[in-house]
Write a protein that holds these residues in place. Structure first.
Motif, mmCIF file in Angstrom:
data_model
loop_
_atom_site.group_PDB
_atom_site.id
_atom_site.type_symbol
_atom_site.label_atom_id
_atom_site.label_comp_id
_atom_site.label_asym_id
_atom_site.label_seq_id
_atom_site.Cartn_x
_atom_site.Cartn_y
_atom_site.Cartn_z
ATOM 1 N N MET A 1 0.841 -1.183 0.000
ATOM 2 C CA MET A 1 0.000 0.000 0.000
ATOM 3 C C MET A 1 0.888 1.249 0.000
ATOM 4 S SD MET A 1 -2.640 1.240 2.923
ATOM 5 C CE MET A 1 -4.318 1.139 2.408
ATOM 6 N N VAL A 2 0.551 2.195 -0.868
ATOM 7 C CA VAL A 2 1.370 3.397 -1.045
ATOM 8 C C VAL A 2 1.423 4.230 0.239
ATOM 9 C CG1 VAL A 2 1.548 5.556 -2.336
ATOM 10 C CG2 VAL A 2 0.872 3.481 -3.514
ATOM 11 N N LEU A 3 0.275 4.357 0.922
ATOM 12 C CA LEU A 3 0.233 5.151 2.148
ATOM 13 C C LEU A 3 1.193 4.596 3.192
ATOM 14 C CD1 LEU A 3 -1.096 7.411 3.834
ATOM 15 C CD2 LEU A 3 -2.803 5.731 4.548
ATOM 16 N N ASN A 4 1.244 3.281 3.333
ATOM 17 C CA ASN A 4 2.136 2.664 4.308
ATOM 18 C C ASN A 4 3.596 2.938 3.985
ATOM 19 O OD1 ASN A 4 -0.015 1.658 5.727
ATOM 20 N ND2 ASN A 4 0.121 -0.395 4.890
ATOM 21 N N LYS A 5 3.945 2.818 2.706
ATOM 22 C CA LYS A 5 5.336 3.084 2.300
ATOM 23 C C LYS A 5 5.710 4.536 2.568
ATOM 24 C CE LYS A 5 6.448 -0.985 1.024
ATOM 25 N NZ LYS A 5 7.288 -1.734 1.961
ATOM 26 N N ALA A 6 4.771 5.454 2.261
ATOM 27 C CA ALA A 6 5.041 6.880 2.495
ATOM 28 C C ALA A 6 5.191 7.166 3.989
ATOM 29 C CB ALA A 6 3.910 7.720 1.906
ATOM 30 N N LEU A 7 4.309 6.562 4.784
ATOM 31 C CA LEU A 7 4.363 6.760 6.235
ATOM 32 C C LEU A 7 5.658 6.209 6.811
ATOM 33 C CD1 LEU A 7 2.811 7.764 8.723
ATOM 34 C CD2 LEU A 7 1.716 5.519 8.849
ATOM 35 N N GLU A 8 6.060 5.036 6.350
ATOM 36 C CA GLU A 8 7.300 4.410 6.817
ATOM 37 C C GLU A 8 8.503 5.283 6.464
ATOM 38 O OE1 GLU A 8 7.834 0.084 6.297
ATOM 39 O OE2 GLU A 8 9.698 0.590 5.270
ATOM 40 N N PHE A 9 8.532 5.792 5.236
ATOM 41 C CA PHE A 9 9.643 6.633 4.800
ATOM 42 C C PHE A 9 9.703 7.920 5.629
ATOM 43 C CE2 PHE A 9 11.215 10.170 2.215
ATOM 44 C CZ PHE A 9 12.497 9.726 1.957
ATOM 45 N N MET A 10 8.543 8.572 5.819
ATOM 46 C CA MET A 10 8.523 9.842 6.547
ATOM 47 C C MET A 10 8.953 9.657 8.004
ATOM 48 S SD MET A 10 5.258 11.999 5.089
ATOM 49 C CE MET A 10 4.061 10.798 5.603
ATOM 50 N N LEU A 11 8.458 8.609 8.657
ATOM 51 C CA LEU A 11 8.834 8.380 10.059
ATOM 52 C C LEU A 11 10.328 8.107 10.206
ATOM 53 C CD1 LEU A 11 5.870 6.232 11.438
ATOM 54 C CD2 LEU A 11 6.626 8.444 12.304
ATOM 55 N N ASN A 12 10.848 7.234 9.356
ATOM 56 C CA ASN A 12 12.270 6.892 9.451
ATOM 57 C C ASN A 12 13.165 8.083 9.115
ATOM 58 O OD1 ASN A 12 12.324 4.126 10.353
ATOM 59 N ND2 ASN A 12 11.405 3.581 8.410
ATOM 60 N N GLU A 13 12.761 8.883 8.123
ATOM 61 C CA GLU A 13 13.544 10.078 7.782
ATOM 62 C C GLU A 13 13.499 11.096 8.917
ATOM 63 O OE1 GLU A 13 15.606 11.384 4.984
ATOM 64 O OE2 GLU A 13 15.791 9.229 5.257
ATOM 65 N N ALA A 14 12.318 11.283 9.497
ATOM 66 C CA ALA A 14 12.189 12.245 10.597
ATOM 67 C C ALA A 14 13.049 11.826 11.785
ATOM 68 C CB ALA A 14 10.726 12.369 11.013
ATOM 69 N N LEU A 40 -10.395 7.477 5.842
ATOM 70 C CA LEU A 40 -9.980 6.638 4.716
ATOM 71 C C LEU A 40 -10.394 5.181 4.901
ATOM 72 C CD1 LEU A 40 -6.351 7.902 3.975
ATOM 73 C CD2 LEU A 40 -8.488 8.649 2.937
ATOM 74 N N GLY A 41 -10.752 4.822 6.124
ATOM 75 C CA GLY A 41 -11.110 3.438 6.408
ATOM 76 C C GLY A 41 -9.922 2.495 6.300
ATOM 77 N N THR A 42 -8.720 2.986 6.650
ATOM 78 C CA THR A 42 -7.516 2.156 6.561
ATOM 79 C C THR A 42 -6.838 2.061 7.924
ATOM 80 O OG1 THR A 42 -6.073 4.028 6.034
ATOM 81 C CG2 THR A 42 -7.095 2.874 4.177
ATOM 82 N N THR A 43 -6.123 0.964 8.114
ATOM 83 C CA THR A 43 -5.330 0.775 9.330
ATOM 84 C C THR A 43 -3.917 0.389 8.936
ATOM 85 O OG1 THR A 43 -7.247 0.083 10.620
ATOM 86 C CG2 THR A 43 -5.091 -0.517 11.482
ATOM 87 N N SER A 44 -2.941 1.110 9.487
ATOM 88 C CA SER A 44 -1.529 0.814 9.277
ATOM 89 C C SER A 44 -0.945 0.344 10.598
ATOM 90 C CB SER A 44 -0.782 2.057 8.796
ATOM 91 O OG SER A 44 -1.329 2.528 7.581
ATOM 92 N N HIS A 45 -0.127 -0.700 10.536
ATOM 93 C CA HIS A 45 0.482 -1.256 11.739
ATOM 94 C C HIS A 45 1.953 -0.843 11.777
ATOM 95 C CE1 HIS A 45 -3.203 -3.544 12.079
ATOM 96 N NE2 HIS A 45 -3.024 -3.955 10.828
ATOM 97 N N SER A 54 8.816 -0.099 10.784
ATOM 98 C CA SER A 54 8.276 -0.823 9.634
ATOM 99 C C SER A 54 6.763 -0.648 9.666
ATOM 100 C CB SER A 54 8.650 -2.308 9.721
ATOM 101 O OG SER A 54 8.002 -3.024 8.694
ATOM 102 N N VAL A 55 6.171 -0.278 8.531
ATOM 103 C CA VAL A 55 4.725 -0.062 8.466
ATOM 104 C C VAL A 55 4.117 -1.108 7.544
ATOM 105 C CG1 VAL A 55 2.878 1.574 7.938
ATOM 106 C CG2 VAL A 55 5.056 2.410 8.861
ATOM 107 N N GLN A 56 3.138 -1.846 8.075
ATOM 108 C CA GLN A 56 2.538 -2.945 7.323
ATOM 109 C C GLN A 56 1.017 -2.830 7.293
ATOM 110 O OE1 GLN A 56 3.973 -6.547 9.140
ATOM 111 N NE2 GLN A 56 6.116 -6.000 8.838
#
Length: 197
Positions: A1-14, A40-45, A54-56
């Motif tokens: 999922m694109v949102l998870n990858k973006a969230l993972e990248f932003m958190l790790n970069e921050a 959005l009705g989505t859940t990221s772990h 790691s975001v899954q």
């Protein structure tokens, strides 16, 4: 999922760019926080390790804590420093630690930008950005004050502080009077009952 990858990248970069290297995320190591975006009705772990986040999309088992909020609130968090409409489930202390860790991130953008542009240009860009943010905050404050004054004094739709205090005093006085009246009625009823016996 694109949102998870973006969230993972932003958190790790921050965390990488943070002046303290994300020290406030340490208590979250080996923990899982599920982040539900209700709009959005989505859940990221979010799985926290000593090496990063790691975001899954899927999770075997249960998360240690669940945070429910909206994408808008999450995107506004860097400016507002608060998640609006947030609901915690599970280990609430852990969820609050996550929000605190996000809030404590300190990134010296000018320092990192200077590696690419030089110190003078980075300073000018940083100064311009700070000026825009301060102007935005001042306009927001002034707009709020103007709206409050309009509601209070122009159309009398919003009470002033002194009106609220006077109203509260009057409610207290009425409450005391009702209690006294109740006691008098009880006494009269007891007297009338005693007289009939």
């Amino acid at each position: 999922m694109v949102l998870n990858k973006a969230l993972e990248f932003m958190l790790n970069e921050a965390i990488r760019l943070d002046e303290r290297q994300g020290a406030d995320f340490k208590p979250l190591e080996d923990k899982v926080i599920s982040l539900t975006l209700n709009d959005l009705g989505t859940t990221s772990h979010l799985l926290f390790t000593a090496y990063g986040v790691s975001v899954q999309s899927d999770l075997q088992g249960e998360a240690d804590a669940v945070i429910e909020t909206s994408l808008g609130s999450l995107l506004a968090f860097p400016q507002t420093n608060e998640l609006k409409g947030v609901v915690f489930h599970g280990d609430e202390t852990l969820a609050e630690q996550f929000v605190h860790a996000l809030n404590s991130l300190e990134i010296d953008w000018e320092e990192h930008l200077s590696h690419y542009t030089g110190d003078l240009i980075a300073f000018k860009i940083g100064h311009a950005a700070r000026t825009v943010l301060q102007t935005k905050q001042a306009v927001k404050q002034q707009s709020g004050d103007t709206l409050k004054e309009y509601l209070q004094f122009e159309i009398n739709a919003l009470p002033t502080q002194s009106q609220v205090q006077r109203f509260n005093r009057q409610v207290g006085q009425i409450s005391e009077a009702v209690n006294e009246l109740e006691l008098r009625i009880d006494k009269l009823l007891q007297s009338a009952k005693a007289a009939t016996q």
